[in-house]
Write an enzyme that holds these catalytic residues in place. Structure first.
Site, PDB file in Angstrom:
ATOM      1  N   GLY A  54      -0.738  19.340   2.180  1.00  0.00           N
ATOM      2  CA  GLY A  54      -0.146  18.412   3.137  1.00  0.00           C
ATOM      3  C   GLY A  54      -0.983  17.156   3.218  1.00  0.00           C
ATOM      4  O   GLY A  54      -2.117  17.130   2.752  1.00  0.00           O
TER       5      GLY A  54
ATOM      6  N   HIS B  99      -3.781  22.587  -7.168  1.00  0.00           N
ATOM      7  CA  HIS B  99      -2.373  22.979  -7.037  1.00  0.00           C
ATOM      8  C   HIS B  99      -1.928  23.871  -8.205  1.00  0.00           C
ATOM      9  O   HIS B  99      -1.660  23.365  -9.290  1.00  0.00           O
ATOM     10  CB  HIS B  99      -1.487  21.732  -7.010  1.00  0.00           C
ATOM     11  CG  HIS B  99      -1.619  20.953  -5.750  1.00  0.00           C
ATOM     12  ND1 HIS B  99      -0.870  21.222  -4.630  1.00  0.00           N
ATOM     13  CD2 HIS B  99      -2.440  19.930  -5.412  1.00  0.00           C
ATOM     14  CE1 HIS B  99      -1.201  20.401  -3.661  1.00  0.00           C
ATOM     15  NE2 HIS B  99      -2.154  19.601  -4.105  1.00  0.00           N
TER      16      HIS B  99
ATOM     17  N   GLU C 175       0.862  25.294  -8.483  1.00  0.00           N
ATOM     18  CA  GLU C 175       2.322  25.265  -8.646  1.00  0.00           C
ATOM     19  C   GLU C 175       2.809  24.176  -9.588  1.00  0.00           C
ATOM     20  O   GLU C 175       3.945  24.215 -10.031  1.00  0.00           O
ATOM     21  CB  GLU C 175       2.995  25.109  -7.268  1.00  0.00           C
ATOM     22  CG  GLU C 175       2.817  23.764  -6.567  1.00  0.00           C
ATOM     23  CD  GLU C 175       1.504  23.620  -5.793  1.00  0.00           C
ATOM     24  OE1 GLU C 175       0.561  24.380  -6.095  1.00  0.00           O
ATOM     25  OE2 GLU C 175       1.408  22.745  -4.913  1.00  0.00           O
TER      26      GLU C 175
ATOM     27  N   ASP D  84      27.473  24.185  -8.529  1.00  0.00           N
ATOM     28  CA  ASP D  84      27.362  24.924  -7.271  1.00  0.00           C
ATOM     29  C   ASP D  84      28.694  25.551  -6.858  1.00  0.00           C
ATOM     30  O   ASP D  84      28.767  26.749  -6.580  1.00  0.00           O
ATOM     31  CB  ASP D  84      26.863  24.020  -6.133  1.00  0.00           C
ATOM     32  CG  ASP D  84      25.532  23.382  -6.481  1.00  0.00           C
ATOM     33  OD1 ASP D  84      24.863  23.896  -7.392  1.00  0.00           O
ATOM     34  OD2 ASP D  84      25.182  22.366  -5.859  1.00  0.00           O
TER      35      ASP D  84
END
Ligand code: XMP
Length: 558
Positions: free
Chosen positions: A101, A215, A217, A273
């Site tokens: 953050g 990080h 990810e 979708d």
């Protein structure tokens, strides 16, 4: 929603967005509490699986963490940092990840991890800000670093840690932080260092608490997936039951329970979708589903035929194909303002869809392709917001149509939707199709939209798509398409002067549509596209390539 300073209109795949504008309350829809309860999905995948919870502190990578965990076949819930404990009620939470953050933990008012994170007794992984929080809230000390560490770095692991099981001692990682851990909390030990941080990783093996300054990810941490896998599988012991097969079985059962013998209607747009949502409902309740495909005449070459072919012929669904192109073109006559185009298209869609859905007698449910990021977005606007959004969507329906919502994709990210689509046997072109704006080619024909201009654009666009696919680059690009500019230019063909349209080619790479860069397409590919367009498409004599990133440009030209 605003997109690049424009109103974002998606009349087809998120089909009721436009209806939110005149949303009415439950009272005016006249739903009883019992009816309302029946209209909610029956089974919640979040309680049917072991889960990892990502607590979000606002990093641009937070959602990516959740997607990475899902790729490890583990259900992952994404919650804002101030989510109350009730949000995980009934869930089998096996571990928690605190995201990065933008704040500093020692600043006044900096967001803290809620108490339940430390009280649940499950392993916790803190990433970047999450690690600093862990240090700060558990009795350590965090201070501003002398130097900001941003970008590629190496860390060297020290000692044995299950987090680094099977990995080499030295790891390339992606750093992005300004603060550093000055003192680690009691019970922790350093588990890796970098050139700038003596504590690049800290660990408390007993409690299963780990903090990473980098990080794992992002793609720039090449072994990051294995680190996350070690956390999820080895440290948290999550079972890996979140698979397309399980999801399909559970969702089909859930839809059957919710819908009973009721009739469901679903708007198909040609996008992935709505296609996957419809295919799931069809698998669950077969002929009780009727799909409405509003052909607005603003689709790409061959798309309308493909929808009809796939759903009516191959999947034998009840499909109402409404050719409303004339109505849409009439609504767009003489309109040049992009916003007016969007509004007219949205309104026309609502009118046509309402007219057609009224013809389906005893319809009781409406299927929508709402995705998990939409749910997260509305949830972050205050607790209970998910429900409010849902109701707003339904709220715009005429009050005499009491339709419950079936949203089989509300737990999925886009990449998961594609995997489910593949598992359901939908055609590859449909499953992997690039995003396509709801207002369609109308916002790629600059200025007034006419049938002739649409035909020119369709022909040019098909060439772009064919050539990009032939070059094997389609899946690497976020979007690639042609734009018909409103400018005519002089050219020469054979011995003749020509005066024709300039077509622009747009191809971008992106992780999401918030930012994008123009794709460095090979020159030979651009040459082939340009050659073919000026030779094969009547009325076009010039091709240009758009080399504007977003920002400052947007992806679409209008
Ligand atoms: P921009 O042009 O804002 O687009 O960079 C970001 C993404 O959104 C798509 N887009 C739209 N999609 N209705 C939609 O459903 C719209 O009005 C709309 N405008 C842009 C665009 O194709 C890109 O993927």
């Amino acid at each position: 929603m605003l997109s690049g300073g424009r109103q974002f209109v998606d009349p087809s795949s998120q089909l009721l967005v436009a209806w939110r504008m005149d949303a009415v309350t439950d009272e005016t829809r006249g739903l009883t509490k019992a009816e309302e309860a029946q209209q909610q999905a029956a089974i919640d995948p979040a309680t049917a699986h072991q889960s990892i919870v990502v607590v979000d502190f606002g990093s641009q990578f937070s959602m990516l963490i959740a997607r990475r965990v899902r790729e490890l076949s583990t259900y992952c819930e994404f919650l804002p940092y101030d989510a109350p404990r009730e949000r995980i009620a009934g869930q089998d939470v096996r571990g928690i990840i605190l995201s990065g953050g933008p704040n500093s933990v020692y600043e006044e008012g900096a967001p803290m991890a809620p108490d339940w994170v430390w009280e649940l007794g499950v392993p916790v992984l803190g990433i970047c800000y999450g690690m600093q929080l862990m240090a700060h809230q558990l009795g350590g000390k965090v201070a501003p670093g002398r130097e900001r560490e941003y970008g590629p770095a190496s860390v060297v692991t020290t000692g044995e840690s299950p987090l680094f099981h099977g990995l080499p001692e030295k790891l390339d990682v992606w750093m992005s932080h300004g603060d550093r851990i000055e003192r680690i909390p009691d019970g922790f030990e350093p588990a890796a260092r970098s050139a700038n941080s003596p504590v690049a990783v800290m660990a408390n093996r007993e409690r299963g608490y780990y903090g990473l300054q980098f990080h794992p990810e992002v793609a720039h941490t090449p072994r990051g997936k294995e680190i996350l896998s070690n956390f999820v599988h080895k440290i948290c012991g999550a079972d890996g039951s979140w698979t397309p097969g399980n999801f399909i079985d559970e969702t089909v059962a859930s839809i059957r329970e919710q819908v009973g013998d009721g009739r469901v209607i679903c708007g198909l747009s040609g996008g992935v979708d709505s296609a996957v949502a419809a295919a799931l409902v069809h698998r669950a309740v077969g002929d009780q589903l009727t799909c409405i495909f509003v052909d607005n005449g603003l689709l790409r070459a061959g798309e309308a035929e493909e929808v009809v072919e796939t759903f009516r012929r191959n999947m034998q669904m009840n499909l109402v194909h409404v050719d409303a192109s004339d109505q849409f073109l009439a609504a767009l006559a003489e309109v040049t303002n992009p916003e007016t185009k969007r509004v007219r298209i949205g309104n026309t869609f609502v009118r046509v869809f309402e007219r057609e859905s009224r013809k389906i007698e005893d319809a009781r449910f409406l299927c929508q392709g709402t995705l998990y990021p939409d749910v997260i977005e509305s949830a972050s606007h205050g607790s209970g917001a998910v429900k409010i959004k849902t109701h707003h969507n339904v709220g715009g329906l005429p009050p005499d149509m009491k339709l419950g919502l079936v949203e089989p994709l509300r737990y999925l990210f886009k990449d998961e939707v594609r995997r489910i689509g593949e598992a359901l046997g939908l055609p590859e072109e449909m499953v992997w199709r690039h995003p396509f704006p709801g207002p369609g080619l109308a916002i790629r024909v600059l200025g007034e939209v006419t049938y002739e201009k649409l035909e020119i654009l369709r022909a040019a666009d098909r060439i772009v798509m064919d050539e990009v696919k032939n070059a094997g680059l389609y899946r690497e690009l976020w979007q690639s398409f042609a734009v018909l500019t409103d400018s005519k230019t002089v050219g020469v063909m054979g011995d003749f002067r020509t005066y024709g349209y300039a077509v622009a080619i747009r191809a971008v790479v992106a992780d999401d549509a918030m930012t994008a860069d123009w794709a460095r397409l090979p020159h030979e590919l651009l040459a082939r596209i340009s050659n073919r367009i000026v030779n094969e498409v009547d009325g076009v004599n010039r091709v240009v390539y758009d080399i504007t990133p977003k920002p400052p440009g947007t992806i679409e030209w209008e």
